[in-house]
Design a protein around this motif. Structure first.
Motif, PDB file in Angstrom:
ATOM      1  N   LEU A 172       0.829  -1.202   0.000  1.00 59.95           N
ATOM      2  CA  LEU A 172       0.000   0.000   0.000  1.00 59.95           C
ATOM      3  C   LEU A 172       0.867   1.257   0.000  1.00 59.95           C
ATOM      4  CD1 LEU A 172      -2.857  -0.925   2.516  1.00 59.95           C
ATOM      5  CD2 LEU A 172      -3.026  -0.670   0.034  1.00 59.95           C
ATOM      6  N   ARG A 173       1.897   1.245   0.793  1.00 61.41           N
ATOM      7  CA  ARG A 173       2.813   2.393   0.859  1.00 61.41           C
ATOM      8  C   ARG A 173       3.563   2.562  -0.456  1.00 61.41           C
ATOM      9  NH1 ARG A 173       8.124   2.666   3.099  1.00 61.41           N
ATOM     10  NH2 ARG A 173       8.708   4.814   3.581  1.00 61.41           N
ATOM     11  N   GLU A 174       3.985   1.455  -1.048  1.00 65.29           N
ATOM     12  CA  GLU A 174       4.699   1.528  -2.322  1.00 65.29           C
ATOM     13  C   GLU A 174       3.779   2.015  -3.436  1.00 65.29           C
ATOM     14  OE1 GLU A 174       6.183  -2.364  -2.889  1.00 65.29           O
ATOM     15  OE2 GLU A 174       7.629  -2.265  -1.235  1.00 65.29           O
ATOM     16  N   ALA A 175       2.499   1.586  -3.419  1.00 62.37           N
ATOM     17  CA  ALA A 175       1.545   2.054  -4.431  1.00 62.37           C
ATOM     18  C   ALA A 175       1.294   3.548  -4.285  1.00 62.37           C
ATOM     19  CB  ALA A 175       0.237   1.279  -4.296  1.00 62.37           C
ATOM     20  N   ALA A 176       1.233   4.021  -3.049  1.00 62.66           N
ATOM     21  CA  ALA A 176       1.034   5.451  -2.827  1.00 62.66           C
ATOM     22  C   ALA A 176       2.224   6.259  -3.334  1.00 62.66           C
ATOM     23  CB  ALA A 176       0.821   5.713  -1.339  1.00 62.66           C
ATOM     24  N   GLY A 182       3.555  11.825  -1.106  1.00 64.81           N
ATOM     25  CA  GLY A 182       4.715  11.955  -0.246  1.00 64.81           C
ATOM     26  C   GLY A 182       4.530  11.181   1.042  1.00 64.81           C
ATOM     27  N   GLU A 183       5.541  11.241   1.901  1.00 66.41           N
ATOM     28  CA  GLU A 183       5.497  10.489   3.144  1.00 66.41           C
ATOM     29  C   GLU A 183       4.383  10.987   4.065  1.00 66.41           C
ATOM     30  OE1 GLU A 183       6.495   7.236   4.201  1.00 66.41           O
ATOM     31  OE2 GLU A 183       8.365   7.993   3.328  1.00 66.41           O
ATOM     32  N   VAL A 184       4.219  12.308   4.121  1.00 66.78           N
ATOM     33  CA  VAL A 184       3.197  12.876   4.997  1.00 66.78           C
ATOM     34  C   VAL A 184       1.800  12.502   4.514  1.00 66.78           C
ATOM     35  CG1 VAL A 184       2.206  15.009   5.901  1.00 66.78           C
ATOM     36  CG2 VAL A 184       4.694  14.782   5.689  1.00 66.78           C
ATOM     37  N   ARG A 185       1.582  12.600   3.212  1.00 64.77           N
ATOM     38  CA  ARG A 185       0.262  12.264   2.659  1.00 64.77           C
ATOM     39  C   ARG A 185      -0.031  10.769   2.822  1.00 64.77           C
ATOM     40  NH1 ARG A 185      -1.769  13.400  -3.580  1.00 64.77           N
ATOM     41  NH2 ARG A 185      -3.927  12.698  -3.268  1.00 64.77           N
ATOM     42  N   THR A 186       0.959   9.942   2.620  1.00 65.75           N
ATOM     43  CA  THR A 186       0.783   8.500   2.814  1.00 65.75           C
ATOM     44  C   THR A 186       0.405   8.187   4.261  1.00 65.75           C
ATOM     45  OG1 THR A 186       2.403   8.036   1.074  1.00 65.75           O
ATOM     46  CG2 THR A 186       1.903   6.258   2.635  1.00 65.75           C
ATOM     47  N   PHE A 187       1.079   8.859   5.159  1.00 67.15           N
ATOM     48  CA  PHE A 187       0.820   8.637   6.580  1.00 67.15           C
ATOM     49  C   PHE A 187      -0.585   9.082   6.967  1.00 67.15           C
ATOM     50  CE2 PHE A 187       0.947  10.593  10.873  1.00 67.15           C
ATOM     51  CZ  PHE A 187       1.099   9.438  11.613  1.00 67.15           C
ATOM     52  N   GLN A 189      -3.360   9.987   4.944  1.00 65.46           N
ATOM     53  CA  GLN A 189      -4.523   9.582   4.165  1.00 65.46           C
ATOM     54  C   GLN A 189      -4.642   8.080   3.951  1.00 65.46           C
ATOM     55  OE1 GLN A 189      -4.734  11.795   0.496  1.00 65.46           O
ATOM     56  NE2 GLN A 189      -4.814  13.785   1.526  1.00 65.46           N
ATOM     57  N   ILE A 190      -3.568   7.351   4.138  1.00 63.23           N
ATOM     58  CA  ILE A 190      -3.618   5.908   3.899  1.00 63.23           C
ATOM     59  C   ILE A 190      -3.426   5.120   5.190  1.00 63.23           C
ATOM     60  CG2 ILE A 190      -2.512   3.976   2.710  1.00 63.23           C
ATOM     61  CD1 ILE A 190      -1.872   5.889   0.428  1.00 63.23           C
ATOM     62  N   MET A 191      -2.355   5.436   5.930  1.00 62.87           N
ATOM     63  CA  MET A 191      -2.034   4.649   7.108  1.00 62.87           C
ATOM     64  C   MET A 191      -2.973   4.920   8.287  1.00 62.87           C
ATOM     65  SD  MET A 191       0.389   2.627   6.362  1.00 62.87           S
ATOM     66  CE  MET A 191       1.664   2.350   5.138  1.00 62.87           C
ATOM     67  N   ILE A 192      -3.217   6.185   8.569  1.00 60.37           N
ATOM     68  CA  ILE A 192      -4.029   6.540   9.734  1.00 60.37           C
ATOM     69  C   ILE A 192      -5.438   5.948   9.664  1.00 60.37           C
ATOM     70  CG2 ILE A 192      -5.144   8.460  10.940  1.00 60.37           C
ATOM     71  CD1 ILE A 192      -2.268   8.062  11.716  1.00 60.37           C
ATOM     72  N   PRO A 193      -6.155   6.024   8.517  1.00 59.41           N
ATOM     73  CA  PRO A 193      -7.494   5.397   8.488  1.00 59.41           C
ATOM     74  C   PRO A 193      -7.463   3.894   8.732  1.00 59.41           C
ATOM     75  CG  PRO A 193      -7.252   6.965   6.680  1.00 59.41           C
ATOM     76  CD  PRO A 193      -5.891   6.816   7.287  1.00 59.41           C
ATOM     77  N   ILE A 194      -6.387   3.225   8.319  1.00 56.54           N
ATOM     78  CA  ILE A 194      -6.316   1.780   8.498  1.00 56.54           C
ATOM     79  C   ILE A 194      -6.114   1.412   9.969  1.00 56.54           C
ATOM     80  CG2 ILE A 194      -4.986  -0.289   7.918  1.00 56.54           C
ATOM     81  CD1 ILE A 194      -4.420   0.947   5.198  1.00 56.54           C
ATOM     82  N   VAL A 195      -5.296   2.193  10.664  1.00 55.72           N
ATOM     83  CA  VAL A 195      -4.987   1.877  12.074  1.00 55.72           C
ATOM     84  C   VAL A 195      -5.912   2.618  13.037  1.00 55.72           C
ATOM     85  CG1 VAL A 195      -2.570   1.433  11.491  1.00 55.72           C
ATOM     86  CG2 VAL A 195      -3.233   3.701  12.272  1.00 55.72           C
ATOM     87  N   LYS A 196      -7.035   3.112  12.539  1.00 59.98           N
ATOM     88  CA  LYS A 196      -7.962   3.868  13.392  1.00 59.98           C
ATOM     89  C   LYS A 196      -8.451   3.067  14.601  1.00 59.98           C
ATOM     90  CE  LYS A 196     -10.747   6.544  11.203  1.00 59.98           C
ATOM     91  NZ  LYS A 196     -11.903   7.015  10.386  1.00 59.98           N
ATOM     92  N   PRO A 197      -8.727   1.755  14.469  1.00 61.71           N
ATOM     93  CA  PRO A 197      -9.113   1.005  15.682  1.00 61.71           C
ATOM     94  C   PRO A 197      -8.034   1.023  16.757  1.00 61.71           C
ATOM     95  CG  PRO A 197      -9.719  -0.214  13.727  1.00 61.71           C
ATOM     96  CD  PRO A 197      -8.893   0.937  13.254  1.00 61.71           C
ATOM     97  N   GLY A 198      -6.777   0.938  16.361  1.00 61.56           N
ATOM     98  CA  GLY A 198      -5.686   1.005  17.329  1.00 61.56           C
ATOM     99  C   GLY A 198      -5.607   2.360  18.000  1.00 61.56           C
ATOM    100  N   ILE A 199      -5.848   3.418  17.228  1.00 61.22           N
ATOM    101  CA  ILE A 199      -5.838   4.767  17.794  1.00 61.22           C
ATOM    102  C   ILE A 199      -6.981   4.928  18.789  1.00 61.22           C
ATOM    103  CG2 ILE A 199      -6.179   7.208  17.223  1.00 61.22           C
ATOM    104  CD1 ILE A 199      -4.658   6.711  14.634  1.00 61.22           C
TER     105      ILE A 199
END
Length: 280
Positions: A172-176, A182-187, A189-199
């Motif tokens: 997913l990160r490589e596709a982004a 960029g790294e900030v946008r990947t973090f 818009q992509i990573m944060i929604p996926i780990v929302k249960p952990g947050i």
């Protein structure tokens, strides 16, 4: 025939297991029930033997007395401010650090992570004296921010969220990155929604921990107006006032916000604990 017997055996096991769970749930909920009902009684009825399991007469004067005789509203604001801001800052810093440890490559990453996580083995009580000296030198005694900052630099959030980021496929990160993110946008818009249960799980766990952080808040908030709700209510318990119903009302006021927070975030909490146990 064997399948039918196996199904009956499992059904019997489920019935017994549910009965045991309900029994222990009642045992855990009973103190909350007794606390709330006692706060609606007269003081003499609280210590009455045999006890009244349900108030014969309801009175809300205990609650009005708590807010009239004590700055309970100020204490409530202090607790919400300290716990809320501490948790928000912890979630922000922990999510960024966990993402870096999980997905980024840099020299000495594992060594730094092990040292960082090793701080979990050091009880906070051991650091009370040096922390207080630092807060004193920075002028943070009798300041709500003195209660906040030590709760932001906690390794538990990084440890928890790293497991969630590890479960996210690197594809997913490589596709982004291929799409130009960029790294900030990947973090964000992509990573944060996926780990929302952990947050969500981290939010409720840390909020409860900071809300109940009695010792540090007692050390920093020495003036009456700077006390948090837990510390302020604890002072009621130390008074020689024999009005037990009044003290029960104060304890109920301190417990209600925690119950509301848990009800609001219980979905994230259960999904977060279950999701954190899954590794790819």
């Amino acid at each position: 025939m064997a399948k039918l017997q196996g199904k009956k055996k499992r059904d019997s096991y489920d019935v017994v297991a549910n009965i045991v769970i309900v029994f222990f749930a009642i045992c855990n909920l009973f103190p909350i029930y007794w606390l709330f009902t006692s706060s609606l009684k007269n003081s003499s009825d609280v210590i009455k033997m045999p006890p009244d399991w349900w108030p014969k007469t309801f009175t809300f004067s205990n609650y009005t007395e708590v807010f009239d005789s004590q700055p309970a509203l100020r204490w409530t604001f202090n607790s919400l401010y300290v716990a809320g801001l501490s948790t928000i800052l912890l979630v922000v810093t922990s999510s960024m650090a966990a993402y870096a440890f999980s997905k980024l490559r840099f020299k000495g990453k594992m060594v730094i992570f092990v040292i960082f996580i090793s701080s979990l083995m050091v009880p906070k009580e051991v650091m009370i004296v040096p922390l207080f000296r630092i807060a004193q030198d920075l002028g943070l005694v009798n300041d709500l921010h003195g209660m906040i900052w030590p709760n932001v630099a906690v390794a538990f959030g990084v440890f928890l969220l790293k497991g969630f980021f590890d479960s996210v496929p690197d594809a997913l990160r490589e596709a982004a990155r291929i799409d130009g993110a960029g790294e900030v946008r990947t973090f964000l818009q992509i990573m944060i929604p996926i780990v929302k249960p952990g947050i969500g799980a981290l939010f409720i766990l840390n909020f409860v921990q900071v809300w109940n952080d009695y010792l540090w808040q007692l050390v920093i908030g020495q003036e009456k107006e700077m006390k948090t709700l837990m510390v302020g209510i604890a002072t009621l318990m130390q008074d020689l006032n024999p009005n037990f119903a009044y003290k029960m009302a104060g304890a109920t006021v301190a417990a209600i916000p925690m119950l509301i927070i848990f009800l609001l975030f219980q979905g994230y909490f259960t999904r977060g604990l279950a999701g954190g146990a899954v590794k790819e």
